[in-house]
Design an enzyme around this catalytic site. Structure first.
Site, PDB file in Angstrom:
ATOM      1  N   LYS A 183       0.845  -1.198   0.000  1.00  0.00           N
ATOM      2  CA  LYS A 183       0.000   0.000   0.000  1.00  0.00           C
ATOM      3  C   LYS A 183       0.878   1.245   0.000  1.00  0.00           C
ATOM      4  O   LYS A 183       1.612   1.495   0.952  1.00  0.00           O
ATOM      5  CB  LYS A 183      -0.918   0.048   1.225  1.00  0.00           C
ATOM      6  CG  LYS A 183      -1.956   1.192   1.126  1.00  0.00           C
ATOM      7  CD  LYS A 183      -2.640   1.484   2.427  1.00  0.00           C
ATOM      8  CE  LYS A 183      -1.920   2.557   3.219  1.00  0.00           C
ATOM      9  NZ  LYS A 183      -1.967   3.908   2.580  1.00  0.00           N
ATOM     10  N   SER A 236       4.795   6.643  10.868  1.00  0.00           N
ATOM     11  CA  SER A 236       4.814   7.303  12.171  1.00  0.00           C
ATOM     12  C   SER A 236       4.898   6.296  13.306  1.00  0.00           C
ATOM     13  O   SER A 236       4.444   5.153  13.186  1.00  0.00           O
ATOM     14  CB  SER A 236       3.566   8.170  12.342  1.00  0.00           C
ATOM     15  OG  SER A 236       2.430   7.375  12.579  1.00  0.00           O
ATOM     16  N   GLU A 257       9.998   0.680  10.769  1.00  0.00           N
ATOM     17  CA  GLU A 257      10.945   1.795  10.677  1.00  0.00           C
ATOM     18  C   GLU A 257      10.128   3.057  10.897  1.00  0.00           C
ATOM     19  O   GLU A 257       9.319   3.437  10.046  1.00  0.00           O
ATOM     20  CB  GLU A 257      11.645   1.805   9.319  1.00  0.00           C
ATOM     21  CG  GLU A 257      12.906   2.652   9.309  1.00  0.00           C
ATOM     22  CD  GLU A 257      12.673   4.013   8.704  1.00  0.00           C
ATOM     23  OE1 GLU A 257      12.473   4.969   9.488  1.00  0.00           O
ATOM     24  OE2 GLU A 257      12.692   4.137   7.478  1.00  0.00           O
ATOM     25  N   CYS A 291      12.803  10.742   8.111  1.00  0.00           N
ATOM     26  CA  CYS A 291      12.694  10.208   9.471  1.00  0.00           C
ATOM     27  C   CYS A 291      14.011  10.281  10.219  1.00  0.00           C
ATOM     28  O   CYS A 291      14.029  10.393  11.449  1.00  0.00           O
ATOM     29  CB  CYS A 291      12.171   8.784   9.439  1.00  0.00           C
ATOM     30  SG  CYS A 291      13.072   7.706   8.308  1.00  0.00           S
ATOM     31  N   GLU A 388       8.935  15.059  16.805  1.00  0.00           N
ATOM     32  CA  GLU A 388       9.369  15.006  15.409  1.00  0.00           C
ATOM     33  C   GLU A 388       8.522  15.992  14.610  1.00  0.00           C
ATOM     34  O   GLU A 388       7.318  15.821  14.468  1.00  0.00           O
ATOM     35  CB  GLU A 388       9.206  13.583  14.848  1.00  0.00           C
ATOM     36  CG  GLU A 388       9.729  13.461  13.430  1.00  0.00           C
ATOM     37  CD  GLU A 388       9.591  12.057  12.872  1.00  0.00           C
ATOM     38  OE1 GLU A 388      10.474  11.646  12.093  1.00  0.00           O
ATOM     39  OE2 GLU A 388       8.614  11.370  13.214  1.00  0.00           O
TER      40      GLU A 388
END
Length: 477
Positions: A183, A236, A257, A291, A388
């Protein structure tokens, strides 16, 4: 000295071969999805690029069944040397269609064309070349004499590096003999669906790769499907935790990850001009949508003033604007939602007392743009030092001793990456052992290679992608 004025140098959007509509790819065919169609938007202009059909729960089931048949009958039993030929073919086709893919990526994502052209697309091809080389050598990877594929891999990727994240996921899965149901992100599905065209060009057996566009509900269906053997997710931390709860107690393998809040540590003996370039690349590459971005700059106190002066000047020279212009350094923020989050966190930094400096560059009238921003006088308790931001925003803290640098760098729930800038090799090795990060760069930042494993720990996830060790996640040794 005045900055150079650059005449516009736009790449032609016609190279993207943009279609008015795209459809899910299941069992080797493009099909009408049962989900509600979505419109994908150019974040630089806010125009609709295309309508994209999405998958329903029944489409997910159909895709998983197609992947299972392909794994059982064709791809799993196929000799590695034969699988390698398909991966080599895919890699070459990515190279042949690289300009098309680069322009399409920049249109759909908002990143500068020079990053799509020079980084994302070549590295995506490199992952398929590299993993093609492993396909017939798995028995020599140190993972057992006769490792077997897991079966069907469900893969969910983010919007910041759409095609590159697809390559990180699909290339090792196919090399190891697995089939895939993937996806793409809701806001950036187009290059994944062109990749489906490439799979057909390469005559990949039907069902080996299935691409299902859609929102979070499609991802949840993939995660929850009972006939998927492994889930690989990049995104996330909050969603990663939900996925981990969902697969707990099942037979599914899982790699995650997730987010990061990397420390980029600069000592007083570092080559400052080189460090400034690394700092800029570490946080402003891809608008900070990375990230592992070096979003916390830790500077030794004695050089903080000089470094900040150099840094602000360098950031003021970055050109913000049309992502298709080859001169653009900072493109568009991927979505209105992400732009809103960046603004909210920046406002919190000002409210909590940090000193904000924003590049004086002008912003386009349309699109989702945010000027590069540097905060000084930042304390560890501030949200901009903890959360973040995932945007072009840098928080600067200072330290006096190496021990203090380590303490501040590790003062985060994340553990994905870090950077060290110093001329002392012994200090690099000492710091690398002290920093709680999956990847530590020395006198550079954001360097990636298919041969090198990447991943984090703590709230940055677990598992590795790339390199020999990255094969382990897709093998039942």
């Amino acid at each position: 000295m005045p900055a150079f004025d650059y005449a516009p140098a736009p790449e032609s959007r016609d190279l993207a071969n943009l279609k008015p509509a795209y459809r899910p790819f299941i069992g080797g065919e493009f099909v009408d999805g049962g989900g509600e169609p979505l419109k994908t938007i150019n974040p630089a202009t806010e125009e609709v690029l295309a309508e994209v059909g999405t998958a329903s729960a029944s489409d997910v089931d159909t895709a998983v069944k197609a992947a299972r048949r392909a794994h059982t009958r064709v791809w799993g039993p196929m000799p590695g040397s034969e699988r390698a030929k398909y991966l080599f073919r895919i890699a070459r086709l990515i190279q042949e269609r690289s300009r098309e893919l680069a322009v399409l990526e920049s249109l759909d994502n908002g990143k500068p064309i020079k990053e799509s052209r020079d980084s994302d697309i070549p590295t995506a091809a490199a992952h398929f070349f590299y993993h093609a080389g492993w396909a017939d050598k798995l028995g020599y990877a140190g993972l057992g004499p006769d490792p077997k594929s897991l079966g069907v891999a469900g893969q969910i990727i983010p919007w910041n590096f759409p095609l590159l994240m697809l390559a990180w996921k699909i290339a090792p899965a196919l090399a190891c003999g697995n089939t895939v149901v993937l996806k793409p992100a809701e806001t950036t599905p187009l290059t994944a669906l062109v990749f489906a065209e490439i799979c057909r060009q390469a005559e990949l057996p039907p069902g080996v790769v299935n691409i299902l566009p859609g929102a979070g509900d499609v991802g949840a269906e993939i995660v929850g499907h009972g006939d998927i053997d492994k889930i690989a997710f990049t995104g996330s931390t909050d969603v990663g935790k939900e996925i981990q709860r969902s697969v707990a107690g099942t037979r599914k393998r899982l790699t995650l990850e997730l987010g990061g809040k990397a420390a980029n540590v600069v000592f007083d003996d570092a080559p400052l001009d080189q460090a400034v370039e690394g700092i800029v690349n570490g946080i402003f590459f891809n608008q900070g949508h990375v990230c592992c971005a070096g979003s916390r700059l830790l500077v030794q106190e004695s050089i903080a003033g000089e470094l900040l002066e150099k840094l602000r000047y360098r950031v003021s020279t970055l050109r913000l604007g049309d992502p298709l212009d080859k001169n653009t350094d900072i493109g568009a923020i991927n979505s209105a939602e992400q732009l809103g989050r960046i603004r909210e966190l920046v406002d919190s930094g000002e409210h909590e007392g940090a000193q904000r400096w924003t590049s004086p560059c002008s912003l386009p009238d349309k699109g989702f743009f945010f000027a590069p921003t540097v905060f000084s006088d930042v304390h560890q308790s501030m949200r901009i030092a903890r959360d973040e931001i995932f945007g072009p925003v840098l928080s600067v803290l200072t330290f006096r001793t190496p021990d203090e640098a380590v303490t501040k760098a590790n003062n985060t729930p994340y553990g994905l990456s870090a950077g060290i800038w110093t001329e002392k090799g012994s200090r690099i090795l000492w710091m690398a052992n002290q920093l709680r990060a999956g990847v530590v760069w020395a006198n550079t930042f954001n360097r990636f290679d298919p041969t090198a494993p990447f991943g984090g720990y703590r709230e940055s996830g677990f598992g590795r992608e790339g390199g020999r060790i990255g094969l382990e996640a897709y093998l039942d040794a």
